[in-house]
Design an enzyme around this catalytic site. Sequence first.
Site, mmCIF file in Angstrom:
data_model
loop_
_atom_site.group_PDB
_atom_site.id
_atom_site.type_symbol
_atom_site.label_atom_id
_atom_site.label_comp_id
_atom_site.label_asym_id
_atom_site.label_seq_id
_atom_site.Cartn_x
_atom_site.Cartn_y
_atom_site.Cartn_z
ATOM 1 C CG HIS A 278 -1.715 1.177 1.453
ATOM 2 N ND1 HIS A 278 -1.409 2.107 2.417
ATOM 3 C CD2 HIS A 278 -2.820 1.654 0.829
ATOM 4 C CE1 HIS A 278 -2.285 3.093 2.378
ATOM 5 N NE2 HIS A 278 -3.154 2.841 1.426
ATOM 6 C CD GLU B 141 -2.621 2.622 -3.609
ATOM 7 O OE1 GLU B 141 -3.012 1.680 -2.882
ATOM 8 O OE2 GLU B 141 -3.151 3.752 -3.592
ATOM 9 C CG HIS B 142 -0.124 6.187 -0.463
ATOM 10 N ND1 HIS B 142 -0.572 7.252 0.257
ATOM 11 C CD2 HIS B 142 -1.115 5.277 -0.425
ATOM 12 C CE1 HIS B 142 -1.783 7.007 0.726
ATOM 13 N NE2 HIS B 142 -2.138 5.790 0.338
ATOM 14 C CD GLU C 55 -5.234 5.216 3.023
ATOM 15 O OE1 GLU C 55 -4.035 5.526 2.854
ATOM 16 O OE2 GLU C 55 -5.874 4.515 2.212
#
Lengths: 429, 417
Positions: free
Chosen positions: A67, A70-71, A143
């Site tokens: 993740h 991905e950022h 998040e």
Amino acid sequence: MEKITNEFLQESYYKSTLPNGLTVILFPKPLIKRSYAMLTVKYGSIHQEFKINGSDEIISTPAGVAHFLEHKMFEMPNKVDASNLFAELGADVNAYTSHENTSYYFSTVMNFEKSLELLLDFVQTPYFIEESVEGEKKIIEQEIMSSLDKPSSVCYHGILRNLFEKNKVIDDIGGTKESINLINKDILQMCYNTFYHPSNMFLVIAGNFDLEKTLDLVKTNQENKDFNPYLNPVVINYFENNKVNKEYDSFMMDVNISSVSVGLKLDLYESTPQEILKIAVLFDFILEERFDYSSENYQKWLREQIIDYTFTFNFSLCKTHAYITIDGQAPDPNIFIDVIRKELLNIPNIKFNEERFTNFIRSHIAYQIRKFNSVEAIANALNDEAIDGTELFDKLLALQTLKFEDIKSVYKYFDKDSISSFVVLPKEN
Amino acid sequence: MDIINLQNLNLYYNYDSRFKTICVCLYFSFPINEKYIPELSILTQMMQKTSASYPTEEEFAYYLKSIYDTSFSITSSRIGKVQCLRVSVSFINPKYIKEDINIVEKAINFLYESLLYPNFSIDNLELEKNILTQFHNNTYNNKTKYASVRFTEEMYKNEVQSINANGTVESVKNVTIESIKEAYTYLINSPCYIFVTGDTPIKPICDELNKYDLSVFRKYELTSELEFIDNYKKDINQVVEIVEEQDINQTIMFIGYRSDIRRNTKYRFAYSFLSAMLGEYFHSTLFQVVREKYNLAYSIGSSTLINKGAIHVFARISKDNIEFAKKLIFEEIEKYQDGDIDDKTFELTKSSRINDILKNGDSPFNPLYDLQEELMGCGKISDEIIINNITNLTKEDIVEVANMLVLDTIYILKGRA
């Protein structure tokens, strides 16, 4: 290019694997204005431990790296943000990380070819600097915090931790505040080098584009890039039997009603992708018959206030794990758990109705047909099927060939040792 | 789009070969009437679950599944001071069905009967009242929704905008079968038109519709008395700031601005564009500053209520950063007002906006959006007109509308954790 057609639906798509290993799946829809492209890496949150190049050494990474990557992939050299480059072309770009993969996608009506090249280029241009990695931790922390305030999300992660012991599906996709603090640019680079290779990726495009020209563009783009040899990662998967890790657990939050999740752990690792497709349809039928809003049970439980309007069920089927959850808010979580548990265990004794099965098949065929109304739905289905190892039209075929008697084949999964429950309770003031 | 007169109703027909489904909808529009708020919310739920012919939810849903998962839905939306209900049936085009089940006839019959022969049983009413009460109580558990509801209540106190589309827990208690029937009459007597879209000639659809008496419905006239624009002006003497605390991890903040701009004014495109530049894209100013530069938030954005002239800014942040985030948001808006507008953000927003408009062309309902604009009395509009307006916007236009912003309300749901 291999052409795959379904005459009944009057739809076709094309598949090709490039010399560097990248699989390209193209579904032209010339009358639609937009094009939608999705580049997927078979690297998700559960891929935390792996071996490379035939070595016996196990490399362990913190939860949340996929993740985090991905950022960070949107950051390109010279402080260029890939999303700004897409905006310049008039395209929307976004990405998501799941348990099994990371997907980057855009949709656009203008500048499709330039946008496609940009998609390939930004995902294939790793650029990690320590300062921005540190900054990203604060964003990801926010998040993570937001999901900790959602009772449904807390319940979902709680039931996964109850069902599984070692399988990495128990870790939140984003990781935890602690795990993301262990991530640095070297870990990101190492995981990128391991998984972001064309052999471990596929590209799906649906919509308005020229088939030959698009494939040529992708080929040329890939031929002009040098890739390190594929490291052949072998992921350490924890295939667990159907026994749950924990039968019950709970957590307290600032809410005014309990949220409950009852889970059923499934052991389906031995099945082929085509068998799993059929099993999935059969589970869908059983779940719809016993738990859907249109079922007799649902109406009864709703009137008795055992469940409320948030009641829902979910069936998740991946290569390394499979489970069913039945979720919702409940005035009395113990009654909810008791009723659902009994219902799950009673399923093998239920006499299902053949006419209802026929009707179910009919409605699911319609659902499959409706998918072709949207290029996003087509691309996402192609993406999911590429991960599962099936073809787009296989589900339709499975629906058309399933028999009523097949239902019995899944009765064995409704086992008392496979059931667990998790509750979010209101905090006392 | 073709217009056909069908028993005195206007039927708008959009032939579209791209889709495998056919959709037939009836659109009703009526003034938001506080008297019928919880009733209409409950009524639409009851009508989507049962009818005289299918009196239980199981029978209703089972029949729809039997005709290839035909979907029947009633969706409600608000445009200014008007509530719009779309009652629609969407079914698989018969050319993709192997068996001969006459789906067009069955789907249209279902639409007509569900609409004109509802099932108002006390048992169903009580069930729906319970569900709606649970829905209200549940707001506390969804922190973003809770904050949004509280923000709306505070910013639009005593205005139509603050009327919750689902009423209140108290108002739900007072709903009776009689009040449901009154609300139903209010709905059925409101102006309506028909919209059909799909890969089908219109004749078989009209033939089916003509089997029924449509004279019970009232024709929607262009000279309608409906007030789509909410022109209410509030005197803002002082910015209202409300802080509530809950035992949560993250703080949710809403900031509300007003202006005199409405959908029917020349500033509408610039105003929507301003919101887009501020916070509707990844390249937008607030996203770039609050999230990317200072790493304060994961979620930050803005939205416009063009029929009300409002812009809302939303952020989820740590409680330690409330004041800093507020300062940054105010500073960025002041920069817009002072004419300090980044060229790149301006150009990127133009291209992103135009792409959004062009992508709308893939919706079978796109021609309807243009029609609705016309029926609202806002003149003719099309994708081309919108794109031209966006293309011709200048930075001066944005500065002008930014200076019309008046800060009204700040609502903060603060996390204790």
